[in-house]
Design an enzyme around this catalytic site. Sequence first.
Site, PDB file in Angstrom:
ATOM      1  N   CYS A   1       5.344   2.052  -2.763  1.00  0.00           N
ATOM      2  CA  CYS A   1       5.695   3.457  -3.013  1.00  0.00           C
ATOM      3  C   CYS A   1       7.196   3.700  -3.118  1.00  0.00           C
ATOM      4  CB  CYS A   1       5.096   4.348  -1.930  1.00  0.00           C
ATOM      5  SG  CYS A   1       5.577   3.902  -0.257  1.00  0.00           S
TER       6      CYS A   1
ATOM      7  N   GLU B   1       1.243  10.406   2.693  1.00  0.00           N
ATOM      8  CA  GLU B   1       2.275   9.541   2.123  1.00  0.00           C
ATOM      9  C   GLU B   1       1.870   9.155   0.704  1.00  0.00           C
ATOM     10  OE1 GLU B   1       3.664   5.030   2.747  1.00  0.00           O
ATOM     11  OE2 GLU B   1       3.785   6.231   4.577  1.00  0.00           O
TER      12      GLU B   1
END
Length: 463
Positions: free
Chosen positions: A268, A234
């Site tokens: 993110c 990720e």
Amino acid sequence: MSTLSVYAPFDQSLIKEIPLATSKEMSNAIDRALGLFLDQSKWLPKYKRVEILENIAFLMEERSEEIIQISAMEGGKPWMDTEVEMKRAINGVKLAIENMGHLKGEEVAMGHTVSSANRLAYTMREPIGVVASVSAFNHPINLIIHQTIPAIAVGSPVIIKPAPTTPLTCLLLVEIFESAGLPEGWCTAMPCDNDVAEQLVTSPKVNFFSFIGSAKVGWYLRSKLAPGTRCALEHGGSAPVIIEPDAEIKSMIPALVKGGFYHAGQVCVSVQRIFVHESIVDEVVEEMDTQVRALISGNPLKKETEVGPLILPREVDRVHEWVAEAKEAGAKVICGGQKISNTFYEPTILLNPSDDCKVSTQEIFGPVVCVYSYTDRQEAINKANALEFAFQSSIFTKNIDVALDTVRKLNATAVMVNDHTAFRVDWMPFGGRDASGLGLGSIPHSMHDMTREKLMVIKSEVL
């Protein structure tokens, strides 16, 4: 013995010094985890895992103030947001319990060819083996839960390396796991330097690698995995938002401000690039300006603080350099644009930065939001899709056809309609595509990834 000094991002005061794991200690931890996996007499039966997870959720609830305090202190996320993260993490444990009953196999049809006659076949899921998790700083509670609890739930031993800036939350959580009845070795926290961490990742004894962090590091570590090691990565994004002329501005602006400046933009999927139709760009910028200027920056341990510090002083310097570059190239600074201190940066809005400057082409990971004016929606979609990152995005419009068309055309793992890009619940698919990552990181997806399928075929003349 090498030690790690953990500092508070707020004022750079020393919180604690902790020992760093040596290469020998890492080897021992890997061998112990592998030994637990290879000896099935030591496996934890499902009912025991359920009991342990229930105890973990209870103890996390009981000690939530302590966990929030440590996490906010070492990570710099404001108390109000860390409290929300704490509740998500507890729910994540409960989600794992719930999904243990959904991890199952199925019958594979036999008998419809002569060669498959007299056979009965079923699949089942087994733990994948040793899991190695490398975590990030920005959600010290919830990321540790996401990278350890799924492994514990399915019966895979897990070794976790926390971020060097936020190891204390991880150590506390693993202590809680063991207090809840998890036997030693099933979840091991290993704060360590990069060389020792790479030893964990490259070991042929590791069956699954879970990584949350930068694309540069993630792809590098993936290239070092032993043959057969599966992984989920990720990375970050540069979340685009498209705002059509019919968008509901009053409800939209608070969502964009929260999505852009939550945890000082160190998320993110933070709102980063906002493409606004030229007919309403002035109104949107004015409303955002008012609300961003009203944000309260300060000590993350104070419950009224909305924007905390950046994780390291060098990140403040980097963000300021990027903003200065954009300003020099023609961007208009609507608000912010300056350092508050060596640990804080002003919440900043930039209008129409050039397409080739860093704030337009890379993940800012700071309290900076860029607004771009557009005439044609397809032009905005093209710019939104122009980068190598593809994570979460959003479209604001009241027109269902426009929304559906935009969802179809945006390159993203998830597209929010009339919501900011940072929306997430822990059971939904969550992860990047292209340079933004590999695989999906929800609790159910992680549990599935941390198991593997086995087929059993029974041959009998009575079938």
